[in-house]
Design an enzyme around this catalytic site. Structure first.
Site, PDB file in Angstrom:
ATOM      1  N   VAL A  78      -2.029   3.531  -7.516  1.00  0.00           N
ATOM      2  CA  VAL A  78      -1.276   2.606  -8.379  1.00  0.00           C
ATOM      3  C   VAL A  78      -2.034   1.286  -8.496  1.00  0.00           C
ATOM      4  O   VAL A  78      -2.004   0.632  -9.538  1.00  0.00           O
ATOM      5  CB  VAL A  78       0.171   2.410  -7.868  1.00  0.00           C
ATOM      6  CG1 VAL A  78       0.210   1.658  -6.546  1.00  0.00           C
ATOM      7  CG2 VAL A  78       1.014   1.675  -8.889  1.00  0.00           C
ATOM      8  N   GLY A  79      -2.744   0.903  -7.432  1.00  0.00           N
ATOM      9  CA  GLY A  79      -3.554  -0.311  -7.488  1.00  0.00           C
ATOM     10  C   GLY A  79      -4.820  -0.033  -8.279  1.00  0.00           C
ATOM     11  O   GLY A  79      -5.378   1.072  -8.204  1.00  0.00           O
ATOM     12  N   ILE A 159       7.552  -1.815  -5.819  1.00  0.00           N
ATOM     13  CA  ILE A 159       7.537  -1.608  -4.366  1.00  0.00           C
ATOM     14  C   ILE A 159       8.325  -2.719  -3.665  1.00  0.00           C
ATOM     15  O   ILE A 159       9.115  -2.452  -2.753  1.00  0.00           O
ATOM     16  CB  ILE A 159       6.084  -1.499  -3.855  1.00  0.00           C
ATOM     17  CG1 ILE A 159       5.445  -0.230  -4.439  1.00  0.00           C
ATOM     18  CG2 ILE A 159       6.031  -1.468  -2.324  1.00  0.00           C
ATOM     19  CD1 ILE A 159       3.972  -0.047  -4.174  1.00  0.00           C
ATOM     20  N   ARG A 240      -2.707  -5.213  -0.488  1.00  0.00           N
ATOM     21  CA  ARG A 240      -4.164  -5.169  -0.465  1.00  0.00           C
ATOM     22  C   ARG A 240      -4.676  -6.198   0.531  1.00  0.00           C
ATOM     23  O   ARG A 240      -4.161  -7.329   0.593  1.00  0.00           O
ATOM     24  CB  ARG A 240      -4.761  -5.481  -1.842  1.00  0.00           C
ATOM     25  CG  ARG A 240      -4.682  -4.352  -2.851  1.00  0.00           C
ATOM     26  CD  ARG A 240      -5.593  -3.165  -2.480  1.00  0.00           C
ATOM     27  NE  ARG A 240      -5.575  -2.093  -3.472  1.00  0.00           N
ATOM     28  CZ  ARG A 240      -4.754  -1.032  -3.454  1.00  0.00           C
ATOM     29  NH1 ARG A 240      -3.869  -0.897  -2.479  1.00  0.00           N
ATOM     30  NH2 ARG A 240      -4.831  -0.122  -4.399  1.00  0.00           N
ATOM     31  N   GLU A 269     -12.011  -2.019   4.577  1.00  0.00           N
ATOM     32  CA  GLU A 269     -11.393  -0.765   5.009  1.00  0.00           C
ATOM     33  C   GLU A 269     -12.480   0.301   5.022  1.00  0.00           C
ATOM     34  O   GLU A 269     -13.197   0.421   4.032  1.00  0.00           O
ATOM     35  CB  GLU A 269     -10.275  -0.354   4.045  1.00  0.00           C
ATOM     36  CG  GLU A 269      -9.103  -1.307   4.130  1.00  0.00           C
ATOM     37  CD  GLU A 269      -7.925  -0.920   3.257  1.00  0.00           C
ATOM     38  OE1 GLU A 269      -7.955   0.193   2.685  1.00  0.00           O
ATOM     39  OE2 GLU A 269      -6.999  -1.713   3.140  1.00  0.00           O
ATOM     40  N   HIS A 288      -4.210   2.147   6.117  1.00  0.00           N
ATOM     41  CA  HIS A 288      -3.885   2.312   4.691  1.00  0.00           C
ATOM     42  C   HIS A 288      -3.240   3.688   4.423  1.00  0.00           C
ATOM     43  O   HIS A 288      -3.797   4.523   3.707  1.00  0.00           O
ATOM     44  CB  HIS A 288      -5.138   2.129   3.812  1.00  0.00           C
ATOM     45  CG  HIS A 288      -4.794   1.767   2.388  1.00  0.00           C
ATOM     46  ND1 HIS A 288      -5.611   1.005   1.585  1.00  0.00           N
ATOM     47  CD2 HIS A 288      -3.729   2.067   1.618  1.00  0.00           C
ATOM     48  CE1 HIS A 288      -5.057   0.862   0.392  1.00  0.00           C
ATOM     49  NE2 HIS A 288      -3.910   1.513   0.390  1.00  0.00           N
ATOM     50  N   GLY A 290       0.107   3.892   3.359  1.00  0.00           N
ATOM     51  CA  GLY A 290       1.370   3.628   2.659  1.00  0.00           C
ATOM     52  C   GLY A 290       1.877   4.799   1.833  1.00  0.00           C
ATOM     53  O   GLY A 290       3.056   5.141   1.868  1.00  0.00           O
ATOM     54  N   SER A 291       0.995   5.415   1.098  1.00  0.00           N
ATOM     55  CA  SER A 291       1.433   6.513   0.219  1.00  0.00           C
ATOM     56  C   SER A 291       1.185   7.885   0.840  1.00  0.00           C
ATOM     57  O   SER A 291       1.283   8.907   0.149  1.00  0.00           O
ATOM     58  CB  SER A 291       0.694   6.414  -1.125  1.00  0.00           C
ATOM     59  OG  SER A 291      -0.701   6.611  -0.927  1.00  0.00           O
TER      60      SER A 291
HETATM   61  O1  LIG Z   1      -2.952   1.716  -4.753  1.00  0.00           O
HETATM   62  C1  LIG Z   1      -2.525   2.720  -4.193  1.00  0.00           C
HETATM   63  O2  LIG Z   1      -2.332   3.784  -4.806  1.00  0.00           O
HETATM   64  C2  LIG Z   1      -2.185   2.691  -2.765  1.00  0.00           C
HETATM   65  O3  LIG Z   1      -2.692   1.578  -2.127  1.00  0.00           O
HETATM   66  C3  LIG Z   1      -2.647   3.961  -2.074  1.00  0.00           C
HETATM   67  O4  LIG Z   1      -1.890   4.090  -0.928  1.00  0.00           O
END
Ligand SMILES: O=C(O)[C@H](O)CO
Length: 321
Positions: A78-79, A159, A240, A269, A288, A290-291
């Protein structure tokens, strides 16, 4: 002629199977590590579509190396701070990403970090595993709870809102947020107040960073910002690493300016194992993730493949930037 497609990683199983069913002239990086930049620059030549991750820098050098036939770039994230969006758009290349689908997983993990940091989970696990677990004692490993506290959300996007909804269930007393603009719908849902960044720093008991990394947000958590926070603050970043001035964070921890920290993102990272941040008992660091649920990663990969197929078909991308 089959379109030339470059995929920079092996994908989650269902999408990997779908990828292999396509009539593509496919190059896929097969190793369980990032594709080296020189290999990427070589393999991008002449491709029609690029399926990339947040680990690949997409800039003019890469786009020039690709050549004018490149139709679509889809990132499984998503970022998109790893992408020079202007450079891509100026070449009329379609650009896709994976919004929404990782909101729940990332919000869950942000809450986990917030709870973990405030309840001293790192020290507690170490104590249990290292044989320091003595008899129950009134204040041993006490942390702080969220009841009646002020939650500050930096960036009330998808989010941020999902984190707010979850933390509401922990009986926080007040939710404040900062950002570029007011988010009226989310604000109403959470009964949140839009405040200045400065007010958020000064009044929050728990700060969660949920904004995108941009020129405006880069290094916005610097020494000055940490100095304004409550000494007991729980500071969480799952967005981030670049949003935080990391050396200043180390200094703030050293000087005990802040209470506890939870990070899912760092600079760089991976964060090298000898980094000073790991030495603080009140700094919880995750790599990292999160997803990182099977469901979400499969969905992200599936959306990215849909974007690639649409781009090759010259139709508008279902999830475009
Ligand atoms: O930007 C993203 O998709 C997330 O940081 C991946 O976990």
């Amino acid at each position: 002629m089959a379109p030339k497609v470059l995929v920079t990683r092996i994908l989650p199983p269902q999408t990997q199977a779908r990828l292999l069913e396509q009539d593509f002239d496919l190059f896929q990086w097969q190793q369980d590590c990032c594709i080296p930049r020189d290999v990427l620059l070589e393999k991008i030549k002449g491709v029609d579509a690029l399926f990339c991750l947040l680990t690949e820098k997409i800039d003019s050098e890469l786009l020039d190396a690709a050549g004018p036939q490149l139709k679509v770039i889809a990132t499984m994230s998503v970022g998109y701070d790893h992408i020079d969006v202007d450079a891509v758009k100026s070449r009329n290349i379609a650009l896709g990403y994976t919004p929404d689908v990782l909101t729940d997983a990332t919000a869950d993990l942000t809450v986990l970090l917030a709870l973990g940091a405030s309840r001293r989970i790192k020290e507690s696990i170490r104590a249990a595993e290292d044989g320091q677990w003595g008899k129950w004692a009134p204040t041993w490993l006490c942390g702080s709870q969220f009841t009646n506290k002020t939650l500050g959300i930096v960036g009330l996007g998808r989010i941020g809102e999902a984190v707010g909804e979850r933390l509401k269930a922990f009986n926080v007393g007040r939710i404040i947020y900062s950002g570029r603009t007011e988010k009226l719908a989310a604000q109403a849902k959470l009964n949140a107040e839009f405040v200045s960044f400065d007010t958020l720093l000064r009044e929050s008991d728990v700060i969660v960073v949920c904004c995108a990394l941009t020129k405006d947000t880069e290094n916005s958590f610097n020494y000055e910002a940490f100095s304004k926070m409550k000494k007991s603050v729980v500071f969480i970043n799952s967005a981030r690493g670049g949003i935080v001035h990391q050396d200043d964070l180390v200094r703030a921890l050293d000087e005990k300016l802040i209470g506890a920290v939870g990070l899912d993102v760092t600079t760089p990272e991976p964060l090298p194992p000898m980094h000073k941040l790991y030495t603080f008992p009140n700094c919880l660091i995750l790599p990292h993730v999160g997803s990182a649920t099977y469901e979400t990663r499969e969905n992200m990969a599936g959306m990215t493949l849909q974007n690639i197929l649409a781009g090759l078909d010259h139709t508008s991308l279902p999830y475009s930037i």
